[in-house]
Write a protein that holds these residues in place. Structure first.
Motif, PDB file in Angstrom:
ATOM      1  N   ARG A 168      -4.003  -3.897   8.069  1.00 55.67           N
ATOM      2  CA  ARG A 168      -3.215  -3.876   6.836  1.00 55.67           C
ATOM      3  C   ARG A 168      -2.102  -2.830   6.889  1.00 55.67           C
ATOM      4  O   ARG A 168      -1.030  -3.020   6.307  1.00 55.67           O
ATOM      5  CB  ARG A 168      -4.141  -3.627   5.639  1.00 55.67           C
ATOM      6  CG  ARG A 168      -5.183  -4.719   5.417  1.00 55.67           C
ATOM      7  CD  ARG A 168      -4.580  -5.958   4.826  1.00 55.67           C
ATOM      8  NE  ARG A 168      -4.179  -5.762   3.458  1.00 55.67           N
ATOM      9  CZ  ARG A 168      -5.017  -5.867   2.414  1.00 55.67           C
ATOM     10  NH1 ARG A 168      -6.303  -6.151   2.605  1.00 55.67           N
ATOM     11  NH2 ARG A 168      -4.572  -5.690   1.193  1.00 55.67           N
ATOM     12  N   ARG A 169      -2.331  -1.736   7.559  1.00 54.84           N
ATOM     13  CA  ARG A 169      -1.303  -0.705   7.692  1.00 54.84           C
ATOM     14  C   ARG A 169      -0.088  -1.232   8.448  1.00 54.84           C
ATOM     15  O   ARG A 169       1.055  -0.938   8.110  1.00 54.84           O
ATOM     16  CB  ARG A 169      -1.881   0.521   8.416  1.00 54.84           C
ATOM     17  CG  ARG A 169      -2.858   1.321   7.584  1.00 54.84           C
ATOM     18  CD  ARG A 169      -2.158   2.009   6.426  1.00 54.84           C
ATOM     19  NE  ARG A 169      -3.075   2.855   5.657  1.00 54.84           N
ATOM     20  CZ  ARG A 169      -2.730   3.520   4.576  1.00 54.84           C
ATOM     21  NH1 ARG A 169      -1.495   3.422   4.119  1.00 54.84           N
ATOM     22  NH2 ARG A 169      -3.612   4.259   3.923  1.00 54.84           N
ATOM     23  N   GLU A 172       1.795  -3.711   6.157  1.00 59.73           N
ATOM     24  CA  GLU A 172       2.605  -2.994   5.166  1.00 59.73           C
ATOM     25  C   GLU A 172       3.804  -2.323   5.811  1.00 59.73           C
ATOM     26  O   GLU A 172       4.891  -2.268   5.217  1.00 59.73           O
ATOM     27  CB  GLU A 172       1.736  -1.944   4.465  1.00 59.73           C
ATOM     28  CG  GLU A 172       0.653  -2.546   3.582  1.00 59.73           C
ATOM     29  CD  GLU A 172      -0.280  -1.492   3.010  1.00 59.73           C
ATOM     30  OE1 GLU A 172      -0.004  -0.280   3.228  1.00 59.73           O
ATOM     31  OE2 GLU A 172      -1.269  -1.854   2.362  1.00 59.73           O
ATOM     32  N   ILE A 185       3.810   1.662  -0.432  1.00 60.74           N
ATOM     33  CA  ILE A 185       3.581   0.226  -0.552  1.00 60.74           C
ATOM     34  C   ILE A 185       2.169  -0.021  -1.077  1.00 60.74           C
ATOM     35  O   ILE A 185       1.190   0.441  -0.490  1.00 60.74           O
ATOM     36  CB  ILE A 185       3.781  -0.483   0.804  1.00 60.74           C
ATOM     37  CG1 ILE A 185       5.223  -0.308   1.282  1.00 60.74           C
ATOM     38  CG2 ILE A 185       3.425  -1.968   0.695  1.00 60.74           C
ATOM     39  CD1 ILE A 185       5.488  -0.858   2.667  1.00 60.74           C
ATOM     40  N   ASP A 187       0.187  -3.172  -1.542  1.00 62.92           N
ATOM     41  CA  ASP A 187       0.123  -4.609  -1.260  1.00 62.92           C
ATOM     42  C   ASP A 187      -1.343  -5.021  -1.344  1.00 62.92           C
ATOM     43  O   ASP A 187      -2.090  -4.908  -0.377  1.00 62.92           O
ATOM     44  CB  ASP A 187       0.696  -4.895   0.133  1.00 62.92           C
ATOM     45  CG  ASP A 187       0.775  -6.377   0.442  1.00 62.92           C
ATOM     46  OD1 ASP A 187       1.191  -7.148  -0.453  1.00 62.92           O
ATOM     47  OD2 ASP A 187       0.431  -6.771   1.573  1.00 62.92           O
TER      48      ASP A 187
END
Length: 251
Positions: A168-169, A172, A185, A187
């Motif tokens: 996920r990092r 983003e 961010i 998200d």
């Protein structure tokens, strides 16, 4: 995203166009205004459906141990978001063709065109990309900040059929283009549990999307009145089949 669309609509300025056309009979422009109005109503209706279904999900949310139960079908939301992305694309195509034609008829519309198309892509381009990727922006700001808010924060709800397996990092990091600078961010994915409902609740309480949508609807109703008062059915429909609604990148 609603604030961005409201800015976009205001820049079209049906009344100014109608006043200019009193001296020049141009059915092509009248037809374009009609299609822009129709597409505006479609965007409003679809956004209302999205808000209704998200509000129902928020109201129905219950947590039982480590499981979350709520009334929402992610695949349906993804479909609605993709449909809205297509609506915005059509709106931009109609509006840019309109502005090109108006610039020829009266130079005062040149500034409005520059604000709608400040660079290679129009101001709705980022919004289309987010929607097409299954993301609903929770940011309500004008084009000078979007897709961030006035504080430089990027907020989206991300809808997927299954929980995302990607890092996920990394997702983003490149979501809004990588410039080498850190961004704030948020998200949140529909499968993220409490975090998803926290952001959804924050959106309702802080941004009041239903009120913003009502403001857009009122603006569109005013545009409808202008169209009815200044153009006949013949003016509106005679050239409607000649207008393009989609870009062709093959030309």
């Amino acid at each position: 995203m609603l604030e961005l669309f409201k800015f976009f609509l205001k820049k079209i300025d049906f009344l100014a166009i109608a006043e200019m056309l009193r001296k020049r009979k141009n059915r092509m422009v009248a037809a374009r205004l009609h299609l822009i109005l129709v597409k505006s109503y479609e965007i409003i209706e679809l956004y209302r459906v999205l808000l209704d279904e998200l509000k129902t999900a928020l109201a129905s949310h219950q947590r039982a141990e480590d499981r979350h139960h709520f009334s929402l079908h992610p695949d349906r939301i993804i479909y609605l978001l993709e449909l809205q992305a297509s609506n915005l694309e059509v709106m931009e195509t109609l509006t840019f063709d309109l502005m090109h034609e108006l610039q020829i008829l009266d130079h005062k519309f040149a500034e409005a065109y520059r604000e709608l198309l400040p660079s290679k892509f129009g101001i709705l381009f980022e919004a289309q990309g987010l929607l097409a990727g299954g993301r609903l922006s929770l940011v309500e700001s004008g084009p000078q900040y979007f897709p961030a808010d006035v504080y430089g924060e990027y907020r989206t709800l991300w809808f997927t059929s299954d929980a995302p397996q990607q890092d996920r990092r990394e997702v983003e990091k490149y979501l809004y283009g990588w410039s080498g600078e850190e961004k704030t961010i948020i998200d949140v994915n529909v499968h993220d549990g409490d975090a998803f409902f926290h952001e959804l609740n924050r959106y309702w309480e802080k941004e009041d999307p239903e009120k913003r949508l009502q403001e857009i609807e009122e603006l569109t109703e005013k545009y409808k009145d202008v169209l009815l008062q200044n153009f006949s059915i013949e003016d509106i429909l005679s050239d409607i089949g000649k207008l393009r609604r989609y870009q062709s990148w093959a030309k």
